[in-house]
Write an enzyme that holds these catalytic residues in place. Structure first.
Site, PDB file in Angstrom:
ATOM      1  N   GLY A  11     -30.208 -27.810-116.092  1.00 40.66           N
ATOM      2  CA  GLY A  11     -29.580 -26.833-115.189  1.00 40.66           C
ATOM      3  C   GLY A  11     -29.935 -27.109-113.741  1.00 40.66           C
ATOM      4  O   GLY A  11     -30.141 -26.198-112.947  1.00 40.66           O
ATOM      5  N   ARG A  14     -27.452 -26.472-109.591  1.00 38.98           N
ATOM      6  CA  ARG A  14     -27.386 -25.423-108.557  1.00 38.98           C
ATOM      7  C   ARG A  14     -28.599 -24.487-108.703  1.00 38.98           C
ATOM      8  O   ARG A  14     -29.390 -24.614-109.634  1.00 38.98           O
ATOM      9  CB  ARG A  14     -26.081 -24.637-108.653  1.00 38.98           C
ATOM     10  CG  ARG A  14     -25.764 -24.072-110.010  1.00 38.98           C
ATOM     11  CD  ARG A  14     -24.491 -23.232-109.992  1.00 38.98           C
ATOM     12  NE  ARG A  14     -24.424 -22.399-111.156  1.00 38.98           N
ATOM     13  CZ  ARG A  14     -23.789 -22.735-112.277  1.00 38.98           C
ATOM     14  NH1 ARG A  14     -23.143 -23.884-112.350  1.00 38.98           N
ATOM     15  NH2 ARG A  14     -23.783 -21.915-113.304  1.00 38.98           N
ATOM     16  N   ASN A  89     -34.884 -25.221-117.418  1.00 40.53           N
ATOM     17  CA  ASN A  89     -34.402 -24.215-116.464  1.00 40.53           C
ATOM     18  C   ASN A  89     -33.002 -23.708-116.799  1.00 40.53           C
ATOM     19  O   ASN A  89     -32.619 -22.625-116.353  1.00 40.53           O
ATOM     20  CB  ASN A  89     -34.438 -24.849-115.059  1.00 40.53           C
ATOM     21  CG  ASN A  89     -33.603 -24.087-114.057  1.00 40.53           C
ATOM     22  OD1 ASN A  89     -34.050 -23.088-113.501  1.00 40.53           O
ATOM     23  ND2 ASN A  89     -32.367 -24.531-113.832  1.00 40.53           N
ATOM     24  N   SER A 141     -38.460 -15.274-117.401  1.00 39.26           N
ATOM     25  CA  SER A 141     -37.978 -14.233-116.476  1.00 39.26           C
ATOM     26  C   SER A 141     -38.832 -12.989-116.646  1.00 39.26           C
ATOM     27  O   SER A 141     -39.352 -12.736-117.743  1.00 39.26           O
ATOM     28  CB  SER A 141     -36.521 -13.891-116.797  1.00 39.26           C
ATOM     29  OG  SER A 141     -36.137 -12.690-116.147  1.00 39.26           O
ATOM     30  N   TYR A 154     -30.588 -11.623-123.184  1.00 44.65           N
ATOM     31  CA  TYR A 154     -31.315 -12.390-122.161  1.00 44.65           C
ATOM     32  C   TYR A 154     -32.831 -12.123-122.239  1.00 44.65           C
ATOM     33  O   TYR A 154     -33.641 -13.060-122.259  1.00 44.65           O
ATOM     34  CB  TYR A 154     -30.773 -12.010-120.786  1.00 44.65           C
ATOM     35  CG  TYR A 154     -31.338 -12.787-119.630  1.00 44.65           C
ATOM     36  CD1 TYR A 154     -30.880 -14.072-119.330  1.00 44.65           C
ATOM     37  CD2 TYR A 154     -32.324 -12.243-118.809  1.00 44.65           C
ATOM     38  CE1 TYR A 154     -31.398 -14.781-118.253  1.00 44.65           C
ATOM     39  CE2 TYR A 154     -32.843 -12.938-117.738  1.00 44.65           C
ATOM     40  CZ  TYR A 154     -32.376 -14.209-117.459  1.00 44.65           C
ATOM     41  OH  TYR A 154     -32.886 -14.909-116.389  1.00 44.65           O
ATOM     42  N   LYS A 158     -35.804 -14.790-123.105  1.00 48.04           N
ATOM     43  CA  LYS A 158     -36.864 -15.104-122.141  1.00 48.04           C
ATOM     44  C   LYS A 158     -38.254 -14.740-122.690  1.00 48.04           C
ATOM     45  O   LYS A 158     -39.249 -15.401-122.382  1.00 48.04           O
ATOM     46  CB  LYS A 158     -36.589 -14.397-120.809  1.00 48.04           C
ATOM     47  CG  LYS A 158     -35.321 -14.891-120.100  1.00 48.04           C
ATOM     48  CD  LYS A 158     -35.402 -16.377-119.772  1.00 48.04           C
ATOM     49  CE  LYS A 158     -34.235 -16.882-118.968  1.00 48.04           C
ATOM     50  NZ  LYS A 158     -34.355 -18.293-118.600  1.00 48.04           N
ATOM     51  N   ILE A 187     -34.175 -13.666-107.768  1.00 48.16           N
ATOM     52  CA  ILE A 187     -34.119 -14.801-106.843  1.00 48.16           C
ATOM     53  C   ILE A 187     -32.665 -14.952-106.376  1.00 48.16           C
ATOM     54  O   ILE A 187     -31.740 -14.808-107.188  1.00 48.16           O
ATOM     55  CB  ILE A 187     -34.580 -16.100-107.547  1.00 48.16           C
ATOM     56  CG1 ILE A 187     -35.980 -15.931-108.180  1.00 48.16           C
ATOM     57  CG2 ILE A 187     -34.556 -17.289-106.582  1.00 48.16           C
ATOM     58  CD1 ILE A 187     -37.135 -15.648-107.248  1.00 48.16           C
TER      59      ILE A 187
END
Ligand code: NAP
Length: 246
Positions: A11, A14, A89, A141, A154, A158, A187
């Site tokens: 990843g 970007r 990532n 996260s 999610y 994580k 972020i």
């Protein structure tokens, strides 16, 4: 800090992954970037921003696919001769409250965020073990630590990454290979740009430092964890969240 090291970043096209790749290249590393999509001339434009000469290659791969990930990791080892640092990532979100979350929403996020990391680790495990050196960094996260309404998929992925991190740390500890997790708070990236201004304000209110972090805040820690200065740190989960989870 990373002279002579080959760093693989999933990843890395970007956001946080891109900045980690840039900072690692600035610190002397050669870079392999994995993602599903690459803009035309990605490698050339990546190199343009940096003064030093280094090796960089892009690898198109969906990390949720076990076989495709094996082929990609094998290619990287063949192309570069070694892997010293692996940064897991790549991540996606598909936020919904549990009542409206479909089975696919849950599976897709788990398959990329958690199984994707297992896949890259599984296919480099012997390589790291044989070389008796290296660092694996998993981008978790704060959602995995706190839980977040609307993120059952999610947050579970994580939190799972933290279990995976500690397990890998234990299994590779005697081989001199470290495995740590970074748990970012909010972020500024494409992932958080989609939040409404109202929601951003609500989140900022909860952050003691009263602002979102920058990709540099994660990248600088990743460089340190990948360096020999961090050789006795393993199985650790480091929050970079402006105090959100204190
Ligand atoms: P982003 O801007 O959306 O970038 C995600 C990257 O992952 C892209 O390069 C994307 O490229 C790649 N990717 C997605 N699915 C993939 C797959 N199946 N196989 C290979 N590559 C894949 O995200 P970000 O905000 O930089 O976040 C990076 C990581 O930090 C994620 O794991 C995220 O969960 C975590 N994180 C972010 C925040 C935040 O506030 N931004 C907070 C906590 C944790 P393609 O789509 O082309 O494949």
């Amino acid at each position: 800090m990373l002279t002579g090291k080959v760093c693989v970043i999933t990843g890395g096209t970007r956001g946080i992954g891109y900045r980690i790749a840039e900072r690692m290249a600035e610190n002397g590393a050669d870079i392999a970037i994995i993602a599903r999509n690459f803009k035309e001339n990605f490698v050339e434009s990546f190199k343009e921003g940096l003064e030093r000469d280094f090796r960089i290659r892009s690898y198109k791969c969906d990390v949720s696919n076990f076989e495709e990930t094996k082929e990609t990791m094998d290619s990287i080892i063949k192309d570069f001769g070694q892997i010293d640092v692996l940064v897991n990532n790549a991540g996606i979100v598909k936020d919904k409250l549990i009542l409206s979350m479909k089975e696919d929403d849950f599976d897709d996020v788990m398959n990329v965020n958690l199984k994707g990391a297992f896949n890259t680790i599984r296919h480099t495990f012997s390589h790291f073990a044989k070389r008796r050196a290296g660092s694996i960094i998993n981008i978790s996260s704060v959602s995995g630590l706190l839980g977040t309404a609307g993120q059952a998929n999610y947050a579970s992925s994580k939190a799972g990454l933290i279990g995976l991190t500690k397990t890998v740390a234990r299994e590779l500890a005697q081989r001199g290979v470290t495995c740590n997790a970074i748990a970012p708070g909010f972020i500024e990236t494409d992932m958080t740009n989609v939040l409404s201004d109202k929601l951003k304000e609500t989140y900022i209110e909860q952050i003691p430092m009263k602002k979102f972090g920058k990709t540099d805040d994660i990248a600088n820690l990743a460089v340190f964890l990948a360096s020999d200065s961090a050789r006795y740190i393993t199985g650790e989960v480091i929050r970079v969240d402006g105090g959100l989870c204190m």
